[in-house]
Design a protein around this motif. Structure first.
Motif, short mmCIF file in Angstrom:
data_model
loop_
_atom_site.label_atom_id
_atom_site.label_comp_id
_atom_site.label_asym_id
_atom_site.label_seq_id
_atom_site.Cartn_x
_atom_site.Cartn_y
_atom_site.Cartn_z
N LYS A 30 121.07 -31.20 12.32
CA LYS A 30 121.43 -31.47 10.92
C LYS A 30 122.07 -32.85 10.77
CE LYS A 30 122.13 -26.59 9.67
NZ LYS A 30 123.12 -25.56 9.31
N ARG A 31 122.99 -33.19 11.66
CA ARG A 31 123.64 -34.51 11.62
C ARG A 31 122.62 -35.62 11.79
NH1 ARG A 31 127.52 -32.29 15.13
NH2 ARG A 31 126.65 -33.54 16.84
N ASP A 32 121.68 -35.41 12.72
CA ASP A 32 120.68 -36.44 13.01
C ASP A 32 119.75 -36.66 11.83
OD1 ASP A 32 119.82 -38.22 15.19
OD2 ASP A 32 117.92 -37.14 15.05
N ILE A 33 119.41 -35.59 11.14
CA ILE A 33 118.56 -35.69 9.95
C ILE A 33 119.29 -36.46 8.84
CG2 ILE A 33 117.54 -34.36 8.05
CD1 ILE A 33 116.88 -32.19 10.20
N VAL A 34 120.55 -36.15 8.63
CA VAL A 34 121.35 -36.83 7.60
C VAL A 34 121.42 -38.32 7.90
CG1 VAL A 34 123.67 -37.10 6.66
CG2 VAL A 34 122.71 -34.81 6.95
N ASN A 35 121.64 -38.67 9.17
CA ASN A 35 121.75 -40.08 9.55
C ASN A 35 120.43 -40.82 9.40
OD1 ASN A 35 124.46 -39.80 10.21
ND2 ASN A 35 124.05 -39.32 12.36
N PHE A 36 119.32 -40.12 9.69
CA PHE A 36 118.00 -40.77 9.66
C PHE A 36 117.43 -40.85 8.25
CE2 PHE A 36 113.26 -40.45 10.64
CZ PHE A 36 113.14 -41.77 11.07
N GLN A 37 117.73 -39.86 7.42
CA GLN A 37 117.22 -39.79 6.04
C GLN A 37 115.70 -39.95 5.97
OE1 GLN A 37 118.85 -39.18 2.83
NE2 GLN A 37 120.12 -38.24 4.42
N PRO A 38 114.97 -38.99 6.54
CA PRO A 38 113.50 -39.09 6.54
C PRO A 38 112.90 -38.78 5.16
CG PRO A 38 114.19 -36.98 7.46
CD PRO A 38 115.45 -37.77 7.22
N ASP A 39 111.65 -39.23 4.97
CA ASP A 39 110.91 -38.86 3.76
C ASP A 39 110.38 -37.44 3.85
OD1 ASP A 39 110.75 -41.48 2.20
OD2 ASP A 39 110.06 -42.10 4.19
N VAL A 40 110.12 -36.99 5.07
CA VAL A 40 109.57 -35.65 5.28
C VAL A 40 110.01 -35.14 6.65
CG1 VAL A 40 107.41 -36.52 6.28
CG2 VAL A 40 107.45 -34.24 5.24
N ILE A 41 110.21 -33.83 6.73
CA ILE A 41 110.43 -33.18 8.03
C ILE A 41 109.21 -32.32 8.31
CG2 ILE A 41 111.86 -31.64 9.41
CD1 ILE A 41 114.23 -32.53 7.83
N ILE A 42 108.61 -32.52 9.47
CA ILE A 42 107.43 -31.76 9.88
C ILE A 42 107.86 -30.78 10.97
CG2 ILE A 42 105.09 -31.87 10.81
CD1 ILE A 42 105.11 -34.89 9.89
N PHE A 43 107.78 -29.51 10.65
CA PHE A 43 108.14 -28.46 11.59
C PHE A 43 106.86 -27.96 12.28
CE2 PHE A 43 111.11 -28.44 8.07
CZ PHE A 43 112.36 -28.37 8.69
N ILE A 44 106.89 -27.88 13.60
CA ILE A 44 105.72 -27.41 14.34
C ILE A 44 106.06 -26.10 15.05
CG2 ILE A 44 104.03 -27.94 16.15
CD1 ILE A 44 104.39 -30.88 15.54
N ASP A 45 105.51 -24.99 14.53
CA ASP A 45 105.71 -23.66 15.11
C ASP A 45 107.21 -23.42 15.34
OD1 ASP A 45 105.01 -21.16 16.05
OD2 ASP A 45 103.97 -21.88 17.82
N TYR A 46 107.63 -22.88 16.51
CA TYR A 46 109.03 -22.72 16.92
C TYR A 46 109.89 -22.15 15.79
CZ TYR A 46 113.13 -24.09 19.72
OH TYR A 46 114.27 -24.09 20.48
N PRO A 47 109.52 -20.96 15.26
CA PRO A 47 110.12 -20.46 14.01
C PRO A 47 111.60 -20.13 14.07
CG PRO A 47 108.71 -18.79 15.00
CD PRO A 47 108.47 -20.05 15.76
N GLY A 48 112.09 -19.59 15.20
CA GLY A 48 113.50 -19.20 15.25
C GLY A 48 114.43 -20.34 14.89
N PHE A 49 114.17 -21.52 15.44
CA PHE A 49 114.98 -22.71 15.19
C PHE A 49 114.56 -23.39 13.89
CE2 PHE A 49 116.06 -27.19 15.65
CZ PHE A 49 117.33 -27.16 16.21
N ASN A 50 113.26 -23.59 13.74
CA ASN A 50 112.77 -24.39 12.61
C ASN A 50 113.07 -23.77 11.24
OD1 ASN A 50 111.81 -26.69 13.81
ND2 ASN A 50 109.77 -25.88 14.19
#
Length: 374
Positions: free
Chosen positions: A77-97
């Motif tokens: 979560k911290r890394d996403i806030v710092n990076f501020q992406p236009d999109v997050i692409i989740f690949i499978d891995y449902p428990g975490f994603n």
């Protein structure tokens, strides 16, 4: 544009790497940060966490590593806030994603899910979270589109199966090259054994799979070893079987030369079919776990090949049916010319049904088009 990709397993690393290649082709200014592995790292971008740091399998291991898991979620979560992406692409891995996606929706960042969780098999109640937390869903199995759109009224994109791209892009190996690389000198054809990637399933099924070996002395049996499991574990099972060899982390090379295969249920059943190798699907689990699963999972088949085709294309030997006598009979069939030819025709139809090549390219185009519309 800025892309943040989360893949938490080896398969996600493979499909994520092919997706990244296409994103970089289509977006010359793409910035990518990702959770993944060596394959994604070789493409470019910035590796945040390697999937090997995230691999906690089984209830006990998850409980013992809860602190690490929660720390990874906070860090992500911290890394996403710092990076501020236009999109997050989740690949499978449902428990975490799916945990991250729920939080991301409140951050006003686009959420795209590539290779959705198999909620059609179990945990169908996850559909509520998927509809709530994801802007776009890209599915890779043809029946998934109807499952989401007709049953749950949630629009999705069927992009085809990325395994077709992964297999078609491989460096092929000939029988002669394989024999030279792995020191075979007897000119016998190969039968592949794919016993899975977890110790528990290997210990349960591999001895039964190997029980047929002495009935087929004119063949070399090759076990496709999982890279995460030490050689000594396999050695204790293989002992005193002279025409059996373990080859680690070379499944595609083994399937390139195999004339038949005994395969543990899972994605490997589809991989084997796409390599056009006749196979028998093998499954045997703990009796109590199997009885529970049988009541929770109401599918007609356990192999992806049969599920996609909606018919019994490959033989499934499940639980008590997985025994030496049945394996000898079914493996014998795979080595008969007429049976093989009929099966290979079904495999061709399977590949067409999966949509052919281009899943990675199509997904990348859809993601980029969607962001640009925003």
């Amino acid at each position: 544009m800025k892309y943040y990709i989360i893949a938490g397993e080896a398969s996600g690393d493979l499909h994520g790497s092919n997706l990244m290649k296409e994103i970089f082709k289509k977006d010359a200014e793409a910035e990518i940060r990702f959770w993944g592995g060596d394959l994604m790292q070789n493409v470019g971008g910035t590796l945040v966490k390697h999937y090997k740091e995230l691999a906690f399998m089984g209830f006990a291991e998850v409980v013992l590593n809860l602190k690490t898991i929660f720390n990874n979620i906070k860090f992500c979560k911290r890394d996403i806030v710092n990076f501020q992406p236009d999109v997050i692409i989740f690949i499978d891995y449902p428990g975490f994603n799916m945990r991250i996606a729920k939080w991301v929706k409140n951050q006003k960042i686009k959420t795209h899910y590539y290779i959705s969780p198999q909620i059609w098999a179990w945990k169908e109640n996850r559909i509520k979270a998927i509809k709530r937390d994801f802007d776009k869903l890209y599915v890779i199995l043809p029946f998934e589109k109807d499952f989401y759109e007709k049953k749950h009224h949630f629009p999705v994109e069927f992009v085809g199966h990325p395994l077709i791209d992964a297999i078609s892009n491989r460096k092929k190996i000939t029988y002669q090259e394989f024999c030279k690389e792995f020191d075979y000198q007897n000119n016998k054809p190969f039968i592949a054994i794919l016993p899975g990637s977890r110790k528990q399933e290997i210990a349960k099924k591999l001895p039964i799979m190997l029980s047929v070996v002495h009935h087929f002395p004119d063949y070399n049996f090759v076990i496709a070893g999982a890279p995460s499991i030490e050689k000594e574990f396999y050695d204790s099972i293989i002992a005193n079987k002279p025409n059996v060899k373990l080859i680690n982390n070379q499944t595609y090379k083994i399937l390139d030369v195999a004339v038949a295969a005994l395969v543990t249920s899972g994605t490997a059943t589809l991989e084997t079919a796409l390599f056009k190798v006749p196979e028998v699907v093998c499954y045997k689990g703990n009796r109590i776990s199997y009885e529970i699963a049988k009541r929770i999972i109401t599918l007609k088949y356990i192999s992806l090949v049969n599920l996609i085709m909606d018919e019994s294309v490959v033989t499934e030997l499940i639980q008590n049916e997985l025994n030496t006598e049945n394996l000898i009979t079914e493996l014998g069939k795979l080595l008969q010319t007429e049976y093989r030819e009929n099966l290979l025709k079904k495999y061709d139809a399977l590949e067409k049904k999966l949509g052919g090549k281009g899943a990675s390219e199509k997904t990348a185009s859809l993601i980029i088009d969607n962001i640009q519309k925003k």
